[in-house]
Write an enzyme that holds these catalytic residues in place. Structure first.
Site, PDB file in Angstrom:
ATOM      1  N   GLU A   1      -7.424   5.231  15.635  1.00 37.64           N
ATOM      2  CA  GLU A   1      -6.867   3.876  15.583  1.00 37.64           C
ATOM      3  C   GLU A   1      -5.991   3.629  16.799  1.00 37.64           C
ATOM      4  O   GLU A   1      -5.168   4.470  17.181  1.00 37.64           O
ATOM      5  CB  GLU A   1      -5.975   3.699  14.353  1.00 37.64           C
TER       6      GLU A   1
ATOM      7  N   TRP B   1       3.100  -5.840  13.489  1.00 39.16           N
ATOM      8  CA  TRP B   1       4.226  -5.244  12.764  1.00 39.16           C
ATOM      9  C   TRP B   1       5.466  -5.059  13.629  1.00 39.16           C
ATOM     10  O   TRP B   1       6.484  -4.583  13.141  1.00 39.16           O
ATOM     11  CB  TRP B   1       3.815  -3.924  12.107  1.00 39.16           C
TER      12      TRP B   1
ATOM     13  N   GLU C   1      -2.183  -8.165   7.418  1.00 41.70           N
ATOM     14  CA  GLU C   1      -2.475  -7.856   8.821  1.00 41.70           C
ATOM     15  C   GLU C   1      -3.349  -8.926   9.459  1.00 41.70           C
ATOM     16  O   GLU C   1      -4.110  -8.660  10.386  1.00 41.70           O
ATOM     17  CB  GLU C   1      -3.089  -6.458   8.900  1.00 41.70           C
TER      18      GLU C   1
ATOM     19  N   ARG D   1       0.867  -1.181   0.000  1.00 40.20           N
ATOM     20  CA  ARG D   1       0.000   0.000   0.000  1.00 40.20           C
ATOM     21  C   ARG D   1       0.901   1.228   0.000  1.00 40.20           C
ATOM     22  O   ARG D   1       2.119   1.111   0.064  1.00 40.20           O
ATOM     23  CB  ARG D   1      -0.926   0.004   1.222  1.00 40.20           C
TER      24      ARG D   1
ATOM     25  N   ASN E   1      -5.074   8.051   4.413  1.00 42.22           N
ATOM     26  CA  ASN E   1      -4.675   7.349   5.632  1.00 42.22           C
ATOM     27  C   ASN E   1      -3.246   7.701   5.991  1.00 42.22           C
ATOM     28  O   ASN E   1      -2.338   7.546   5.173  1.00 42.22           O
ATOM     29  CB  ASN E   1      -4.773   5.832   5.430  1.00 42.22           C
ATOM     30  N   GLU E   2      -3.058   8.193   7.187  1.00 40.78           N
ATOM     31  CA  GLU E   2      -1.713   8.403   7.740  1.00 40.78           C
ATOM     32  C   GLU E   2      -0.752   9.006   6.722  1.00 40.78           C
ATOM     33  O   GLU E   2       0.276   8.417   6.366  1.00 40.78           O
ATOM     34  CB  GLU E   2      -1.160   7.075   8.284  1.00 40.78           C
TER      35      GLU E   2
ATOM     36  N   PHE F   1      -2.626 -11.254  11.417  1.00 39.16           N
ATOM     37  CA  PHE F   1      -2.327 -11.588  12.810  1.00 39.16           C
ATOM     38  C   PHE F   1      -2.428 -10.368  13.729  1.00 39.16           C
ATOM     39  O   PHE F   1      -1.928 -10.394  14.850  1.00 39.16           O
ATOM     40  CB  PHE F   1      -0.944 -12.248  12.905  1.00 39.16           C
ATOM     41  N   HIS F   2      -3.058  -9.308  13.238  1.00 38.32           N
ATOM     42  CA  HIS F   2      -3.250  -8.095  14.051  1.00 38.32           C
ATOM     43  C   HIS F   2      -4.529  -8.259  14.861  1.00 38.32           C
ATOM     44  O   HIS F   2      -5.534  -8.746  14.351  1.00 38.32           O
ATOM     45  CB  HIS F   2      -3.377  -6.899  13.095  1.00 38.32           C
TER      46      HIS F   2
HETATM   47  C1  GAL Z   1      -2.059   1.840  10.941  1.00 41.00           C
HETATM   48  C2  GAL Z   1      -2.857   1.866   9.651  1.00 41.00           C
HETATM   49  C3  GAL Z   1      -3.893   0.765   9.616  1.00 41.00           C
HETATM   50  C4  GAL Z   1      -3.290  -0.527  10.055  1.00 41.00           C
HETATM   51  C5  GAL Z   1      -2.690  -0.366  11.418  1.00 41.00           C
HETATM   52  C6  GAL Z   1      -2.097  -1.634  11.984  1.00 41.00           C
HETATM   53  O1  GAL Z   1      -0.850   2.503  10.800  1.00 41.00           O
HETATM   54  O2  GAL Z   1      -3.482   3.096   9.471  1.00 41.00           O
HETATM   55  O3  GAL Z   1      -4.403   0.662   8.322  1.00 41.00           O
HETATM   56  O4  GAL Z   1      -2.301  -0.895   9.143  1.00 41.00           O
HETATM   57  O5  GAL Z   1      -1.662   0.575  11.349  1.00 41.00           O
HETATM   58  O6  GAL Z   1      -1.542  -1.413  13.266  1.00 41.00           O
END
Ligand code: GAL
Length: 669
Positions: A309, A317, A357, A119, A157-158, A359-360
């Site tokens: 978030e 990560w 993601e 991304r 996003n970010e 495993f998040h």
């Molecule tokens: C953020 C992001 C999300 C997701 C998240 C995972 O930085 O905006 O889309 O990737 O991290 O922790």
């Protein structure tokens, strides 16, 4: 009970806090959507962020939009009373865009073009990317501008990506020409006589691509500024489409102290400021979280903000992803609320089964609703429901901590006297005593209106403009207390060193004259003080003379024997303090508390026990007990706990890991 005239949620205008998370229904089938909305209702979810990464689901081929799934999802959410923060999908363009227009993918500093399959691979300058971004934002706005579920627009996003391609080089040159007028202006500002860098033609000016040795610092700093402005422009072209559809507020999610964009320069374009915050549960840093929340509130000039978030438990990560406890999860959210958030949301509602993601953690884990984690999510929903009266209220800070992005960027430039003197670490160190005492602090830029603050703290501001420097210098003159840390105001906005005694714009107000920065060997240096005894300072010292200031502590070693380390100048009713070193945290705490006392700033809680965190918002004192033993806390004037615990004579008992939100009666204090 909230009265009609009492403050309301910054987004919805209702007496409620927002609770929810990113929702990615396009990863699931319609039967799952139905289960999702039913579970959201049960958990008290009232806001979900939809569509952040849905570009390929919305526009599978150029110009062909597929709305059916999104129509159905928004209708389902609305029927369930769940509001939507609807996102433009610009953070991740579908692979067809890169196939048709390879120049829409960004290029790194080494000249390598990034690839699809992840991304954020966009180039903010590429006309084909910008056109496609505007088209999809326009289509979303036209389709859903009137949809009753949509309470908030969310752009991208970010933001914070860099691109070093030729298109960006062209825009960088135009940006520089606008800033400096002509090449002579640029050469002057960048000090290009050094190392024969003088530019004879605009075509020679490039982003700071890979070079054999250290870059020109002014070039590095201006590329940061340019990148921030570029991305702001990218935000603006999308926000403009969304605003055309009506008055729904627009936001984007920042990332705390992340250096990618100068959030202060963006703030005027956001109707509400939002942040993403991922503390590490293995090494909890609640003080840093509180500081980051104070920063975001400051970006919005004190208005309530949204934590859009965070993680319910582990992220995926880090190298080793330790889960959060339910206590950490709730306290992390309440800390954000206590520091001014009108909503606390997560990445994400339902854990993804596929993709990078998978495993998040999420609000609804793979194992389903009958889980420890999801029960904690529901319990949190119930807690937040009781705190609706807090929405819209302000944090009553009388202390300002000064910080801005250009100075952060300057502090990260190469070839400084020491890499170990870090702007954010200094900020944390000076913020910590206030956090420990529960004293509210605003983090503001140096050009903010400082008149409302009794104490202004400048922990480390390497670079500052003349007007902002004068703004800070006025604090003691109007009777306030100013506390300045080391290596401050040493450069002007072009990174040029301010010559003469340092800190050049503040030698008068501080009554000091510095002549040498002296990073310390590992053992540090002894410092002696009548007030605070003897201690060892590390990292940094300075050779500073007291011109018109009292010496409160002096060095005893490192070639500085007897020279001042900490100084104070009395300025009429005000005071100006200078700390030329990095004292250990207990000593710095003593100095900071002495300044707070001089400014008449008092803690909201008596004898706060260790392990209990306090924070004030409106007329509510939040208490978070991180300890595994019960604690008694006395809040002067404390009348009731919004979360239901008994309060007697201001005293409330916190269970191990317990929380309280004690409302103070106006007469009680
Ligand atoms: C953020 C992001 C999300 C997701 C998240 C995972 O930085 O905006 O889309 O990737 O991290 O922790």
């Amino acid at each position: 009970m909230a009265t009609p005239s009492s403050p309301v949620n910054v987004v919805t205008g209702r007496h409620e806090l927002l609770y929810g998370g990113d929702y990615n229904p396009d990863q699931w089938t319609p039967d799952v959507w139905r289960e999702d909305v039913a579970l959201m209702q049960q958990a008290g979810v009232n806001l979900v962020t939809v569509g952040v990464f849905s570009w390929a689901s919305i526009e599978p081929e150029p110009g062909r939009f597929t709305w059916g799934w999104l129509d159905e999802v928004l209708d389902l959410l609305h029927e369930a009373g769940v509001g939507v923060d609807l996102a433009t999908p610009s953070a991740s363009a579908p692979p067809w865009l890169a196939r048709l227009h390879p120049e829409t993918s960004s290029v790194d500093a080494a000249g390598v073009r990034t690839s699809v399959g992840s991304r954020n691979h966009f180039c903010p300058s590429a006309p084909a990317y910008r056109d496609a971004v505007v088209a999809v934002a326009r289509a979303l706005a036209e389709r859903y501008g009137d949809h009753p579920a949509v309470e908030l627009w969310h752009v991208g996003n970010e933001f914070g990506q860099e691109c070093f391609c030729d298109l960006c080089a062209g825009r960088f040159r135009a940006w520089l020409a606008d800033r400096y007028g002509d090449l002579d202006g640029l050469n002057e500002a960048w000090g290009t006589t050094f190392w024969s860098q003088r530019y004879a033609d605009w075509a020679e000016v490039v982003p700071p691509r890979v070079a054999p040795y250290v870059h020109n610092p002014a070039q590095l700093l201006d590329f940061r500024r340019f990148t921030s402005d570029q991305l702001l422009d990218l935000y603006r072209i999308q926000a403009a489409e969304l605003r055309r559809a009506g008055g729904t507020p627009v936001t984007t999610n920042f990332m705390g102290f992340f250096p990618g964009v100068d959030q202060h320069s963006w703030a005027g374009d956001l109707d509400v400021v939002s942040d993403d915050h991922y503390g590490d549960p293995e090494h909890p840093t609640p003080a840093r979280s509180a500081l980051t929340h104070d920063l975001l509130r400051g970006v919005g000039r004190g208005r309530p903000w949204l934590l859009l978030e965070q993680a319910t438990s582990a992220v995926s990560w880090r190298a080793h992803n330790v889960p959060k406890t339910p206590v950490q999860m709730l306290q992390d959210s309440l800390r954000a609320v206590a520091h001014g958030a009108d909503g606390v949301c997560y990445f994400q509602w339902r854990a993804s089964a596929s993709g990078s993601e998978q495993f998040h953690s999420a609000m609804l884990p793979h194992a389903g609703p009958d889980t420890r984690l999801h029960r904690a999510v529901r319990e949190q929903g119930a807690v937040l429901k009781r705190l609706g009266a807090v929405a819209g209220t302000r944090v009553p800070a009388r202390v300002a901590l000064v910080f801005d992005w250009p100075s952060l960027w300057a502090s990260e430039l190469p070839a400084r006297p020491s890499e170990h003197l870090r702007a954010t670490a200094q900020l944390e160190a000076y913020h910590r005593p206030f956090w420990e005492d529960g004293i509210p602090v605003d983090v503001v830029p140096p050009d903010a209106d400082l008149d409302g603050y009794d104490l202004v703290v400048v922990p480390s501001l390497q670079l500052v403009g003349d007007a902002a420097a004068a703004n800070v210098a006025r604090v003691p003159e109007r009777g306030g207390v100013l506390l300045v840390g080391p290596f401050s105001a040493v450069q002007d906005p072009t990174t040029r060193v301010r010559t003469g005694a340092f800190p050049a714009p503040w030698t008068g107000v501080l009554g000091v004259a510095g002549e040498e920065w002296r990073p310390l060997p590992p053992d540090g240096v002894a410092v002696r003080s009548d007030a605070w005894g003897e201690f060892t300072a590390h990292v940094w010292s300075e050779s500073v003379a007291a011109r018109d200031a009292d010496v409160l502590a002096a060095y005893d070693g490192a070639g500085l024997a007897g020279e001042p380390a900490i100084l104070r100048r009395t300025v009429g009713e005000g005071e100006a303090w200078y700390v030329s070193t990095v004292p250990p945290s207990d000593m710095l705490g003593a100095v900071v508390r002495a300044c707070a006392r001089a400014a008449g700033v008092v803690a909201p809680v008596l004898d706060l026990p260790r392990g209990v965190e306090a924070a004030v918002r409106g007329d509510v004192v939040f208490l978070l007990n991180a300890d595994d033993v019960a604690r008694d806390v006395t809040v002067p004037g404390g009348a009731e706990d919004l979360l239901g615990a008994p309060v007697a004579a201001g005293r409330v008992e916190l269970a191990p890991g317990g929380v309280a939100a004690v409302r103070v009666s106006p007469s009680g204090r």
